[in-house]
Write a protein that holds these residues in place. Structure first.
Motif, PDB file in Angstrom:
ATOM      1  N   VAL A 341     -20.903 -10.198  21.028  1.00 26.08           N
ATOM      2  CA  VAL A 341     -20.045 -10.958  20.107  1.00 26.08           C
ATOM      3  C   VAL A 341     -19.017 -11.666  20.686  1.00 26.08           C
ATOM      4  O   VAL A 341     -18.685 -12.766  20.380  1.00 26.08           O
ATOM      5  N   VAL A 342     -18.276 -10.616  21.427  1.00 27.45           N
ATOM      6  CA  VAL A 342     -17.083 -11.238  22.064  1.00 27.45           C
ATOM      7  C   VAL A 342     -17.386 -12.407  22.955  1.00 27.45           C
ATOM      8  O   VAL A 342     -16.617 -13.489  22.996  1.00 27.45           O
ATOM      9  N   ASP A 343     -18.300 -12.311  23.770  1.00 32.92           N
ATOM     10  CA  ASP A 343     -19.133 -13.374  24.581  1.00 32.92           C
ATOM     11  C   ASP A 343     -19.289 -14.739  23.784  1.00 32.92           C
ATOM     12  O   ASP A 343     -18.996 -15.946  23.965  1.00 32.92           O
ATOM     13  N   MET A 344     -19.831 -14.435  22.537  1.00 36.32           N
ATOM     14  CA  MET A 344     -20.346 -15.502  21.655  1.00 36.32           C
ATOM     15  C   MET A 344     -19.140 -16.183  20.998  1.00 36.32           C
ATOM     16  O   MET A 344     -19.173 -17.580  21.136  1.00 36.32           O
ATOM     17  N   PHE A 345     -18.061 -15.507  20.848  1.00 40.28           N
ATOM     18  CA  PHE A 345     -17.001 -16.071  20.012  1.00 40.28           C
ATOM     19  C   PHE A 345     -16.210 -16.898  21.181  1.00 40.28           C
ATOM     20  O   PHE A 345     -15.485 -17.774  21.057  1.00 40.28           O
ATOM     21  N   GLY A 346     -16.311 -16.346  22.481  1.00 38.03           N
ATOM     22  CA  GLY A 346     -15.826 -17.227  23.659  1.00 38.03           C
ATOM     23  C   GLY A 346     -16.347 -18.627  23.589  1.00 38.03           C
ATOM     24  O   GLY A 346     -15.520 -19.678  24.087  1.00 38.03           O
ATOM     25  N   CYS A 347     -17.598 -18.674  23.373  1.00 32.59           N
ATOM     26  CA  CYS A 347     -18.298 -20.050  23.434  1.00 32.59           C
ATOM     27  C   CYS A 347     -18.280 -20.820  22.192  1.00 32.59           C
ATOM     28  O   CYS A 347     -18.907 -21.604  21.594  1.00 32.59           O
TER      29      CYS A 347
END
Length: 427
Positions: A341-347
């Motif tokens: 989710v952290v990575d998704m939010f970064g995108c």
């Protein structure tokens, strides 16, 4: 890390942060999958490959496990005593058995400082398979508490875990939230098209299923490029791209997503104006074959599912190209947060995530995504978010705008503020 380096992003980030600040880093772990190129190319990082020891097939399971732990302890001790004397040993937990004990022994030999980065508790993950009262689980719990107290410094992934470590183990930790690396960002349309065309060579859902109006156009299921001027546009009538990533373990029940997709298909059959879906579930793990068998039994007309393993450089590009992320991670301890989710939010990718105790530290319901508790609730959320897709009005686009506006800290900035002072105070 007594795990696959390629699937241990936080440890890769630690190594890169140290290396970029002039430290020489030896990163020990298994090399099942390729780490990120930045890690492989950095002159200050040396990867020391460990051999993953398969359990013996002889005798009771508890005997096999004990033999494996002893063999790993010997291998790890040998490898760590052969590297250049370290000032610090930074260890990921879990897995902590036998890693914490061996790292503690080596720290005494080298007079190094031991830092444990608590991602979760190993014994709570074991309890998903064996039950909380199993002898192995109780031993692992005792072991983690005992050897965890012997560390010099501790990092953890949530404030809830920080409080739990102090209350139950008398361990003082610093919260270092997972943050996206700089390469997790929205993907430009031209790069999206290149990625889709690359994936279309292997995976059917990425292939164009209608002929292009122009003979000079190159098409994927989602994009179209005019060869005459190189202009890339989104394909008319394109499906929505839904993505989830997993290590295919017991703490993620993908039958929840599959049931929600069945309901979504029914919504379309009932005449609700919803787009077709391409659902991409990335990752490797022990339960992948089990879920692939379940997926093979589904016969959708409007939904396509594929389960690829992506190269480290392609994964951020796909996240940055997707329309919605889904997270089914349920923390075994209720104290860690899903890195995906952290990575998704970064995108700037909005997320639907399944509820657990401290998820609110990351996912803000109705602000950057939605939280659901079961497949029915997820199906209703998918219907609401994709109604009249791909309009730029509505909740989905609003969540994306909120993520863009939030301008969250990246890993390097967060690491400099939180962890770098810890190293400097001992110099």
């Amino acid at each position: 890390v007594l795990g696959d380096v390629g699937r241990s992003p936080r440890m890769q980030y630690h190594a890169l942060s140290l290396a970029r600040r002039g430290r020489r880093v030896a990163l020990l772990g298994f090399l099942q999958t390729k780490p990120h190129g930045d890690l492989l190319e950095h002159p200050n990082i040396r990867i020391v490959a460990l051999s993953e020891l398969r359990a013996l097939r002889v005798g009771p399971k508890i005997f096999q496990y004990i033999v494996k732990v002893i063999a790993q302890a010997v291998q790890l001790l040998y490898a760590m005593l052969r590297i250049e004397r370290p000032s610090y040993i930074l260890l990921q937990n879990p897995p902590g058995l036998p890693g914490i004990a061996i790292a503690w022994v080596v720290c005494h030999v080298w007079r190094s400082k031991l830092i444990i980065d608590w991602h979760n508790y190993g014994y709570t993950i074991m309890s998903l398979i064996h039950g909380r009262n199993h002898l192995l689980v109780q031993i692992a719990k005792w072991y983690e508490k005992l050897f965890g107290r012997l560390s010099d410094y501790n990092l953890c992934v949530t404030n809830a875990m920080k409080e739990d470590l102090w209350d139950k183990c008398n361990i003082k930790a610093i919260t270092l939230y997972d943050k996206p690396a700089s390469y997790f960002k929205e993907t430009p349309l031209e790069l999206q098209h290149q990625l889709y065309m690359k994936l279309a060579k292997v995976y059917e859902p990425f292939k164009a299923h209608t002929e292009s109006v122009s003979s000079s156009a190159e098409r994927s299921a989602f994009t179209e490029m005019d060869h005459k001027n190189g202009c890339v546009t989104k394909a008319r009538g394109r499906p929505a791209l839904l993505i989830s990533s997993t290590s295919w373990t017991e703490d993620e029940d993908f039958s929840v997503l599959l049931k929600a997709l069945e309901d979504y298909e029914k919504f379309i059959n009932e005449g609700i104006k919803l787009p077709s879906l391409v659902c991409v579930i990335t990752g490797k793990g022990p339960l992948k074959e089990y879920y692939n068998q379940l997926i093979d039994k589904l016969h959708f007309k409007h939904i396509q599912i594929c389960t690829p393993w992506l190269e480290a450089e392609d994964y951020p590009l796909l996240l940055g190209s997707a329309d919605l992320g889904v997270c089914l991670h349920k923390s075994s301890s209720g104290l860690d947060l899903p890195m995906k989710v952290v990575d998704m939010f970064g995108c700037c990718l909005p997320v639907c995530a399944i509820h657990f105790e401290c998820l609110h530290e990351l996912v803000k319901h109705n602000e950057n995504g939605l939280i659901f508790r079961d497949s029915n609730e997820l199906a209703e959320q998918l219907k609401m978010l994709f109604l009249d897709f791909p309009t730029l009005e509505g909740k989905l686009e609003n969540f994306r705008r909120n993520l863009r506006a939030s301008k969250q800290l990246r890993w390097d900035e967060s690491w400099d503020q939180t962890v770098l002072p810890l190293f400097r105070q001992n110099e």
